[in-house]
Design a protein around this motif. Structure first.
Motif, PDB file in Angstrom:
ATOM      1  N   MET A   1     -45.666  21.766  13.756  1.00  5.91           N
ATOM      2  CA  MET A   1     -45.907  22.202  15.118  1.00  5.91           C
ATOM      3  C   MET A   1     -44.649  21.961  15.946  1.00  5.91           C
ATOM      4  SD  MET A   1     -48.582  20.724  17.931  1.00  5.91           S
ATOM      5  CE  MET A   1     -49.886  20.682  16.714  1.00  5.91           C
ATOM      6  N   THR A   2     -44.307  22.927  16.795  1.00  6.97           N
ATOM      7  CA  THR A   2     -43.124  22.771  17.618  1.00  6.97           C
ATOM      8  C   THR A   2     -43.369  23.357  19.002  1.00  6.97           C
ATOM      9  OG1 THR A   2     -40.728  23.195  17.723  1.00  6.97           O
ATOM     10  CG2 THR A   2     -42.104  24.971  16.889  1.00  6.97           C
ATOM     11  N   GLY A   3     -42.650  22.851  19.985  1.00  9.23           N
ATOM     12  CA  GLY A   3     -42.704  23.394  21.334  1.00  9.23           C
ATOM     13  C   GLY A   3     -41.426  24.163  21.613  1.00  9.23           C
ATOM     14  N   ILE A   4     -41.551  25.317  22.275  1.00 12.62           N
ATOM     15  CA  ILE A   4     -40.401  26.186  22.493  1.00 12.62           C
ATOM     16  C   ILE A   4     -40.255  26.476  23.981  1.00 12.62           C
ATOM     17  CG2 ILE A   4     -39.419  28.455  22.026  1.00 12.62           C
ATOM     18  CD1 ILE A   4     -40.861  28.437  19.356  1.00 12.62           C
ATOM     19  N   LEU A   5     -39.072  26.220  24.517  1.00 11.79           N
ATOM     20  CA  LEU A   5     -38.741  26.621  25.879  1.00 11.79           C
ATOM     21  C   LEU A   5     -38.587  28.137  25.905  1.00 11.79           C
ATOM     22  CD1 LEU A   5     -36.080  23.842  26.434  1.00 11.79           C
ATOM     23  CD2 LEU A   5     -38.303  23.943  27.573  1.00 11.79           C
ATOM     24  N   THR A   6     -39.113  28.790  26.924  1.00 10.09           N
ATOM     25  CA  THR A   6     -39.174  30.252  26.891  1.00 10.09           C
ATOM     26  C   THR A   6     -38.318  30.941  27.951  1.00 10.09           C
ATOM     27  OG1 THR A   6     -41.168  30.221  28.271  1.00 10.09           O
ATOM     28  CG2 THR A   6     -41.475  30.260  25.873  1.00 10.09           C
ATOM     29  N   SER A   7     -37.507  30.194  28.681  1.00 10.86           N
ATOM     30  CA  SER A   7     -36.627  30.826  29.664  1.00 10.86           C
ATOM     31  C   SER A   7     -35.417  29.942  29.896  1.00 10.86           C
ATOM     32  CB  SER A   7     -37.353  31.068  30.995  1.00 10.86           C
ATOM     33  OG  SER A   7     -37.581  29.840  31.667  1.00 10.86           O
ATOM     34  N   ALA A   8     -34.338  30.566  30.397  1.00 10.56           N
ATOM     35  CA  ALA A   8     -33.123  29.811  30.700  1.00 10.56           C
ATOM     36  C   ALA A   8     -33.389  28.776  31.789  1.00 10.56           C
ATOM     37  CB  ALA A   8     -32.013  30.769  31.122  1.00 10.56           C
ATOM     38  N   GLU A   9     -34.276  29.115  32.730  1.00 15.76           N
ATOM     39  CA  GLU A   9     -34.596  28.178  33.807  1.00 15.76           C
ATOM     40  C   GLU A   9     -35.289  26.936  33.252  1.00 15.76           C
ATOM     41  OE1 GLU A   9     -33.885  32.134  35.272  1.00 15.76           O
ATOM     42  OE2 GLU A   9     -35.359  31.408  33.799  1.00 15.76           O
ATOM     43  N   ASP A  10     -36.225  27.149  32.340  1.00 18.53           N
ATOM     44  CA  ASP A  10     -36.901  26.005  31.724  1.00 18.53           C
ATOM     45  C   ASP A  10     -35.926  25.166  30.910  1.00 18.53           C
ATOM     46  OD1 ASP A  10     -39.207  26.900  32.865  1.00 18.53           O
ATOM     47  OD2 ASP A  10     -40.169  27.549  31.004  1.00 18.53           O
ATOM     48  N   PHE A  11     -34.994  25.834  30.245  1.00 20.77           N
ATOM     49  CA  PHE A  11     -33.988  25.113  29.458  1.00 20.77           C
ATOM     50  C   PHE A  11     -33.155  24.199  30.350  1.00 20.77           C
ATOM     51  CE2 PHE A  11     -29.555  24.915  28.029  1.00 20.77           C
ATOM     52  CZ  PHE A  11     -29.706  24.314  26.793  1.00 20.77           C
ATOM     53  N   GLU A  12     -32.737  24.707  31.499  1.00 23.77           N
ATOM     54  CA  GLU A  12     -31.907  23.903  32.406  1.00 23.77           C
ATOM     55  C   GLU A  12     -32.696  22.710  32.933  1.00 23.77           C
ATOM     56  OE1 GLU A  12     -28.753  24.064  32.984  1.00 23.77           O
ATOM     57  OE2 GLU A  12     -28.507  25.804  31.692  1.00 23.77           O
ATOM     58  N   ARG A  13     -33.959  22.931  33.257  1.00 15.69           N
ATOM     59  CA  ARG A  13     -34.772  21.828  33.777  1.00 15.69           C
ATOM     60  C   ARG A  13     -34.976  20.748  32.716  1.00 15.69           C
ATOM     61  NH1 ARG A  13     -40.643  21.822  36.911  1.00 15.69           N
ATOM     62  NH2 ARG A  13     -40.749  19.563  37.092  1.00 15.69           N
ATOM     63  N   PHE A  43     -42.365  24.943   4.767  1.00  9.79           N
ATOM     64  CA  PHE A  43     -43.781  24.590   4.916  1.00  9.79           C
ATOM     65  C   PHE A  43     -44.727  25.774   4.750  1.00  9.79           C
ATOM     66  CE2 PHE A  43     -41.374  21.561   7.605  1.00  9.79           C
ATOM     67  CZ  PHE A  43     -41.682  20.397   6.914  1.00  9.79           C
ATOM     68  N   GLY A  44     -44.208  26.988   4.896  1.00  9.26           N
ATOM     69  CA  GLY A  44     -45.046  28.170   4.759  1.00  9.26           C
ATOM     70  C   GLY A  44     -45.815  28.503   6.017  1.00  9.26           C
ATOM     71  N   SER A  45     -46.414  27.495   6.654  1.00  9.76           N
ATOM     72  CA  SER A  45     -47.197  27.699   7.865  1.00  9.76           C
ATOM     73  C   SER A  45     -46.559  26.927   9.013  1.00  9.76           C
ATOM     74  CB  SER A  45     -48.636  27.227   7.657  1.00  9.76           C
ATOM     75  OG  SER A  45     -49.387  27.329   8.845  1.00  9.76           O
ATOM     76  N   VAL A  46     -46.264  27.625  10.102  1.00 12.64           N
ATOM     77  CA  VAL A  46     -45.634  27.011  11.268  1.00 12.64           C
ATOM     78  C   VAL A  46     -46.397  27.436  12.515  1.00 12.64           C
ATOM     79  CG1 VAL A  46     -43.542  26.822  12.665  1.00 12.64           C
ATOM     80  CG2 VAL A  46     -43.367  27.041  10.186  1.00 12.64           C
ATOM     81  N   ARG A  47     -46.722  26.470  13.374  1.00 11.70           N
ATOM     82  CA  ARG A  47     -47.381  26.777  14.639  1.00 11.70           C
ATOM     83  C   ARG A  47     -46.507  26.298  15.789  1.00 11.70           C
ATOM     84  NH1 ARG A  47     -53.269  24.555  14.924  1.00 11.70           N
ATOM     85  NH2 ARG A  47     -52.214  22.620  14.351  1.00 11.70           N
ATOM     86  N   ALA A  48     -46.556  27.042  16.865  1.00 14.13           N
ATOM     87  CA  ALA A  48     -45.723  26.709  18.022  1.00 14.13           C
ATOM     88  C   ALA A  48     -46.500  26.976  19.301  1.00 14.13           C
ATOM     89  CB  ALA A  48     -44.430  27.531  18.014  1.00 14.13           C
ATOM     90  N   ARG A  49     -46.054  26.332  20.365  1.00 15.41           N
ATOM     91  CA  ARG A  49     -46.611  26.604  21.686  1.00 15.41           C
ATOM     92  C   ARG A  49     -45.491  26.532  22.699  1.00 15.41           C
ATOM     93  NH1 ARG A  49     -47.692  21.791  24.548  1.00 15.41           N
ATOM     94  NH2 ARG A  49     -48.966  23.017  25.939  1.00 15.41           N
ATOM     95  N   MET A  50     -45.714  27.143  23.841  1.00 16.29           N
ATOM     96  CA  MET A  50     -44.728  27.114  24.909  1.00 16.29           C
ATOM     97  C   MET A  50     -44.563  25.681  25.407  1.00 16.29           C
ATOM     98  SD  MET A  50     -44.917  29.010  28.603  1.00 16.29           S
ATOM     99  CE  MET A  50     -43.648  28.761  29.850  1.00 16.29           C
ATOM    100  N   GLY A  96     -37.837  38.965  21.580  1.00 20.42           N
ATOM    101  CA  GLY A  96     -38.510  40.216  21.913  1.00 20.42           C
ATOM    102  C   GLY A  96     -40.008  40.197  21.738  1.00 20.42           C
ATOM    103  N   ASP A  97     -40.525  39.343  20.839  1.00 19.44           N
ATOM    104  CA  ASP A  97     -41.951  39.380  20.548  1.00 19.44           C
ATOM    105  C   ASP A  97     -42.623  38.013  20.690  1.00 19.44           C
ATOM    106  OD1 ASP A  97     -44.456  40.264  19.747  1.00 19.44           O
ATOM    107  OD2 ASP A  97     -44.028  40.011  17.623  1.00 19.44           O
ATOM    108  N   PHE A  98     -42.075  37.005  19.992  1.00 20.08           N
ATOM    109  CA  PHE A  98     -42.800  35.739  19.904  1.00 20.08           C
ATOM    110  C   PHE A  98     -42.816  34.974  21.224  1.00 20.08           C
ATOM    111  CE2 PHE A  98     -43.423  31.354  18.100  1.00 20.08           C
ATOM    112  CZ  PHE A  98     -44.713  31.588  17.645  1.00 20.08           C
ATOM    113  N   MET A  99     -41.696  34.898  21.917  1.00 18.13           N
ATOM    114  CA  MET A  99     -41.669  34.155  23.184  1.00 18.13           C
ATOM    115  C   MET A  99     -42.631  34.728  24.223  1.00 18.13           C
ATOM    116  SD  MET A  99     -37.842  32.785  23.927  1.00 18.13           S
ATOM    117  CE  MET A  99     -37.256  31.262  23.165  1.00 18.13           C
ATOM    118  N   PRO A 100     -42.665  36.049  24.428  1.00 15.88           N
ATOM    119  CA  PRO A 100     -43.656  36.579  25.376  1.00 15.88           C
ATOM    120  C   PRO A 100     -45.087  36.239  24.977  1.00 15.88           C
ATOM    121  CG  PRO A 100     -41.970  38.220  24.958  1.00 15.88           C
ATOM    122  CD  PRO A 100     -41.726  37.102  23.988  1.00 15.88           C
TER     123      PRO A 100
END
Length: 264
Positions: A1-13, A43-50, A96-100
């Motif tokens: 499981m991983t968390g992903i920042l989804t914008s440049a603004e979130d990255f800076e914060r 791992f074959g299976s990966v889950r992520a959230r914003m 293009g797809d996963f972050m939105p």
């Protein structure tokens, strides 16, 4: 499981919390894409959230955590009420797809949590047991799923967008879905969108709340001699069922939809 920042603004914060060693947003995107690909390979299976900075800051404040500590990040990511925001990563294009989809999954997760609370945790929590009204909620969930199915079957093949809203205590519940209905009868939409649509319809039916549903898009396909037409249908509910009604929603003027009782 991983968390992903989804914008440049979130990255800076998030820089102050040392969540990543990337020098800038572009480097972060590259590092994240490599990380996901490697995790899928191993791992074959990966889950992520914003990874939402405001949500994270509130979580740390609530639990007395230091946001710069890795343990705080780990606790935030596995927080049970947020598990509805998780998505499986299946080698999609990251930007293009996963972050939105991650952004929509967060919004949908919050709505799903709201619907669950309206039903005394009957969707996600221990109230699903029969002793706490589980059968009624299951029946309403199945009724909502059947209403949605009849709307799609009655529309026929095409490419559509669906939006339903329920006027609920604490704020409106919204659910959206993008649908491809192929000529062979196969319907394509994301699982998380289907789950949310059924949950919102279920909450409205159980609590007998007014609501509306809109289906619009392009009807037709190559199998129909290449004929296409723009359609927009709507239904309203006073709390018990959905009936055809003219509705304006998000700038779309919709005609009364077909009778759902006439659809098999």
């Amino acid at each position: 499981m991983t968390g992903i920042l989804t914008s440049a603004e979130d990255f800076e914060r998030a820089r102050a919390w040392r969540l990543t060693d990337a020098a800038d947003w572009d480097a972060y995107l590259l590092d994240t894409a490599v990380l996901l690909a490697e995790a899928r390979r191993v791992f074959g299976s990966v889950r992520a959230r914003m990874f939402h900075p405001e949500d994270f800051a509130d979580f740390c404040l609530l639990h007395g955590l230091d946001p710069a500590e890795p343990a705080a990040r780990d606790r935030y990511l596995v927080n049970p009420p947020l598990q509805t925001q998780l998505l499986p990563y299946q080698d999609e294009e990251l930007v293009g797809d996963f972050m939105p989809r991650l952004v929509r999954a967060r919004e949908s997760g919050l709505t799903l949590r709201h619907a669950d609370l309206l039903l005394d945790e009957g969707l996600l929590g221990p109230a699903r047991s029969e002793e706490r009204g589980g059968p009624r909620i299951r029946q309403a969930y199945e009724q909502g799923a059947e209403l949605f199915r009849r709307m799609l079957v009655g529309a026929g093949y095409g490419a559509y967008e669906f939006h339903c809203v329920v006027d609920a205590p604490g704020g409106e519940l919204h659910a959206r879905a993008r649908i491809l209905h192929w000529e062979d009868g196969v319907v394509r939409l994301h699982d998380e969108e289907l789950d949310l649509v059924c949950a919102v319809l279920c909450a409205g039916l159980v609590r007998e709340l007014p609501g509306a549903a809109l289906l619009h898009g392009t009807q037709g396909g190559a199998g129909g001699c290449g004929e296409y037409r723009q359609v927009a249908w709507a239904w309203q509910s006073s709390g018990y069922d959905y009936a055809p009604a003219a509705v304006r929603m998000e700038g779309v003027e919709a005609l009364p939809g077909f009778s759902l009782g006439s659809v098999c």
